[in-house]
Design a protein around this motif. Structure first.
Motif, PDB file in Angstrom:
ATOM      1  N   VAL A 456      -6.397 -18.121   0.529  1.00 55.64           N
ATOM      2  CA  VAL A 456      -4.989 -17.931   0.208  1.00 55.64           C
ATOM      3  C   VAL A 456      -4.145 -18.874   1.058  1.00 55.64           C
ATOM      4  O   VAL A 456      -4.586 -19.386   2.091  1.00 55.64           O
ATOM      5  N   HIS A 514      -3.744 -12.137  -1.972  1.00 55.64           N
ATOM      6  CA  HIS A 514      -5.008 -11.687  -1.393  1.00 55.64           C
ATOM      7  C   HIS A 514      -5.822 -10.889  -2.419  1.00 55.64           C
ATOM      8  O   HIS A 514      -7.039 -11.072  -2.544  1.00 55.64           O
ATOM      9  N   CYS A 517      -7.203 -13.237  -5.074  1.00 55.39           N
ATOM     10  CA  CYS A 517      -8.311 -14.006  -4.507  1.00 55.39           C
ATOM     11  C   CYS A 517      -9.593 -13.184  -4.538  1.00 55.39           C
ATOM     12  O   CYS A 517     -10.663 -13.687  -4.899  1.00 55.39           O
ATOM     13  N   ARG A 518      -9.502 -11.907  -4.190  1.00 49.74           N
ATOM     14  CA  ARG A 518     -10.682 -11.045  -4.188  1.00 49.74           C
ATOM     15  C   ARG A 518     -11.210 -10.827  -5.600  1.00 49.74           C
ATOM     16  O   ARG A 518     -12.420 -10.875  -5.849  1.00 49.74           O
ATOM     17  N   VAL A 537      -8.532 -13.846   4.384  1.00 48.36           N
ATOM     18  CA  VAL A 537      -8.348 -13.144   3.113  1.00 48.36           C
ATOM     19  C   VAL A 537      -8.369 -11.657   3.427  1.00 48.36           C
ATOM     20  O   VAL A 537      -9.410 -11.104   3.780  1.00 48.36           O
ATOM     21  N   GLN A 538      -7.223 -11.023   3.315  1.00 53.89           N
ATOM     22  CA  GLN A 538      -7.117  -9.608   3.669  1.00 53.89           C
ATOM     23  C   GLN A 538      -7.919  -8.758   2.687  1.00 53.89           C
ATOM     24  O   GLN A 538      -8.091  -9.120   1.523  1.00 53.89           O
TER      25      GLN A 538
END
Length: 553
Positions: A456, A514, A517-518, A537-538
């Motif tokens: 991210v 985030h 992205c996951r 990346v949380q």
């Protein structure tokens, strides 16, 4: 037994295929080699340039694959070798020789945005990675900094450099929220089952071996190539009426897009060039529809550039959901109505797979999915308001969608492409990328498999004067993004990245970036891609491995 002098390193410089580019960039290469030679001398090493300056061509680059093969035949195969790059280079000029070279290989670039040497080195690194060639890599602004000198010393002593990859976590070693993984994997299943067609207008642009995805790897994702020809695109442009081309231009002018027109065809953008680009846009959409393509890529840098204008205006429009309508010449039906036709610049098939998956996933999640690749061009630290941080210059030749720019089409202009690249002209799609949260990624081939790094970031706003300064130090005709990557330092990014290109897409806000992205990582993993989270990346944590201990009997 080695027959070369001890503490002597070979130096090569891969260049462009275009004579004008090599001549214009030669002075920068000379300056870079002088600094690099001095750095090696400080370590007690001498340099042997593996090929001479050509007084007829007026440059000293390897400028063809044949020349590269001929040069490597004269080299001691076990001698340490540096490929020094301060310019854009065609990796296939030296790839053949590097695949069989037995000595340590180091790729080096000068930290400058003026000529895209960093971009050229990253492309070569990606090609070497795909080819399975062992190499090390370094970069420096003046070749005197401690990072460069200490790593150069290690390479000279041990033939390798250990780079920092603490920011990388494999998806297979990570845990993500179960609901998000399910969302991503279900999308991936539908993506593969539905199947898609990637229209490739001539494969293999500018020696980018790393940008060609082997068919069998692509097929496993549900994507199949339709190999098309740029000559067909040029022929189709001849069938587009002047009225249809004018209709596209009128649509853009009504949206507020600006064209920096002049009258001198050799050095300025002219209305005739723009109208020719409008014909290319219409022809590309019509061919895409004829073959049922879901994404297309135009090579354009070789072949097409000798026939007609640059394709960048067409590419930027194709990547935008809100774009001039194109109608079938046979039925009058609007083609791809209300949709982008994702385009992968410089026919980078890794980016094409990424763009198609991203656009569809974002749309399925109810979000605008305009996406583009950029060159990872250069960068410097800057105080954006919360303290100094490293701000990258992402720059591409003009394929970015207007939806990415401040004020959309009203903030978009078209300027003539540099004559040393595009003799016949044509305009870019230029703008400043709007501030906002990002998901970035790169699909690449390594160890015979598809991989993807993703993370991210944020496109940040810089003062107008700083934006202009950065443009002037790079290529001011091209669109720019000021990007901050979360949890990835400059040196970590350079050491890890396996391509000259990076894919970017916006997210509505940081927490959503985030999450997206996951989800995207899970979708790629479902398609069999080896996925790696890069940076902060949380919501991603390292999986805990529990060892079962047998009870005593």
């Amino acid at each position: 037994m080695a027959t070369f002098p001890t503490k002597e390193v070979l130096l090569l410089a891969s260049g462009d295929l275009r004579l004008a580019a090599n001549q214009n960039c030669w002075a920068a290469q000379q300056a870079m080699e002088k600094s690099l030679t001095a750095a090696l001398a400080r370590q007690g090493w001498t340099v042997k340039r593996a090929h001479a300056y050509d007084p007829v061509k007026k440059h000293g680059f390897i400028d063809s694959q044949r020349m590269g093969m001929d040069v490597f035949r004269t080299l001691e195969p076990c001698q340490p070798l540096i490929v020094a790059e301060s310019v854009w280079q065609y990796s296939h000029h030296v790839l053949a020789g590097l695949t069989t070279h037995q000595g340590p290989i180091l790729t080096v670039a000068n930290w400058s945005g003026t000529w895209p040497g960093l971009v050229g080195m990253l492309n070569l690194n990606g090609c070497l990675t795909k080819a399975g060639v062992r190499y090390s890599t370094l970069w420096s602004e003046d070749f005197t900094d401690e990072f460069f000198e200490s790593n150069l010393k290690n390479w000279l002593a041990y033939g390798r450099i250990e780079q920092d990859e603490r920011h990388v976590l494999s998806f297979n070693d990570a845990t993500v929220p179960a609901a998000e993984e399910e969302t991503g994997r279900e999308f991936g299943q539908r993506f593969r089952q539905h199947k898609a067609i990637m229209g490739v207008f001539d494969e293999g642009c500018m020696g980018m071996y790393n940008a060609i995805v082997p068919d069998e790897l692509l097929h496993a994702t549900g994507v199949f190539k339709e190999r098309l020809s740029q000559s067909s695109l040029f022929a189709a442009m001849r069938t587009v009426s002047d009225a249809d081309a004018q209709g596209v231009l009128d649509w853009l002018l009504a949206r507020g897009m600006k064209f920096n027109w002049g009258t001198h065809d050799a050095t300025q953008l002219t209305p005739a060039q723009t109208l020719e680009q409008c014909k290319m846009y219409i022809a590309a959409v019509r061919i895409g529809a004829e073959f049922g393509c879901d994404t297309i890529g135009i090579q354009y840098q070789q072949g097409l550039k000798d026939l007609t204008v640059a394709s960048d205006l067409a590419e930027g429009l194709l990547n935008n959901t809100d774009r001039p309508p194109v109608f079938s010449a046979e039925t009058g039906e609007e083609l791809y109505a209300g949709q982008a036709l994702p385009h992968f610049n410089e026919v980078d098939e890794c980016a094409g797979l990424d763009a198609l998956l991203t656009y569809r996933l974002w749309n399925e999640l109810g979000l605008p999915g305009e996406t583009t690749l950029h060159d990872l061009r250069w960068g410097q630290a800057f105080d954006t308001g919360d303290g100094e941080e490293f701000v990258w210059v992402f720059l591409i030749s003009g394929a970015a969608p207007p939806a990415h720019f401040v004020d959309g089409y009203k903030g978009t202009s078209s300027e003539r492409q540099p004559p040393m690249y595009f003799r016949l002209g044509g305009g870019s799609v230029k703008g400043v990328s709007r501030p906002g949260s990002l998901v970035w990624s790169r699909v690449y081939v390594m160890d015979g498999k598809l991989h993807c790094d993703l993370g991210v970031g944020e496109a940040v706003a810089l003062p107008a004067a700083e934006t202009q300064r950065r443009w002037k130090l790079t290529t001011p005709e091209w669109p720019i993004m000021h990007a901050v990557l979360r949890g990835v330092s400059r040196n970590q990014m350079m050491a890890r990245h396996k391509a000259n290109h990076i894919q970017v897409v916006y997210a509505p806000y940081e927490a959503k970036a985030h999450q997206l992205c996951r989800i995207k990582a899970a979708a790629l993993a479902e398609l069999g891609v080896e996925v790696h989270f890069c940076g902060d990346v949380q919501g991603v944590s390292k999986a805990v491995v529990r060892t079962l201990v047998a009870e005593p009997a």
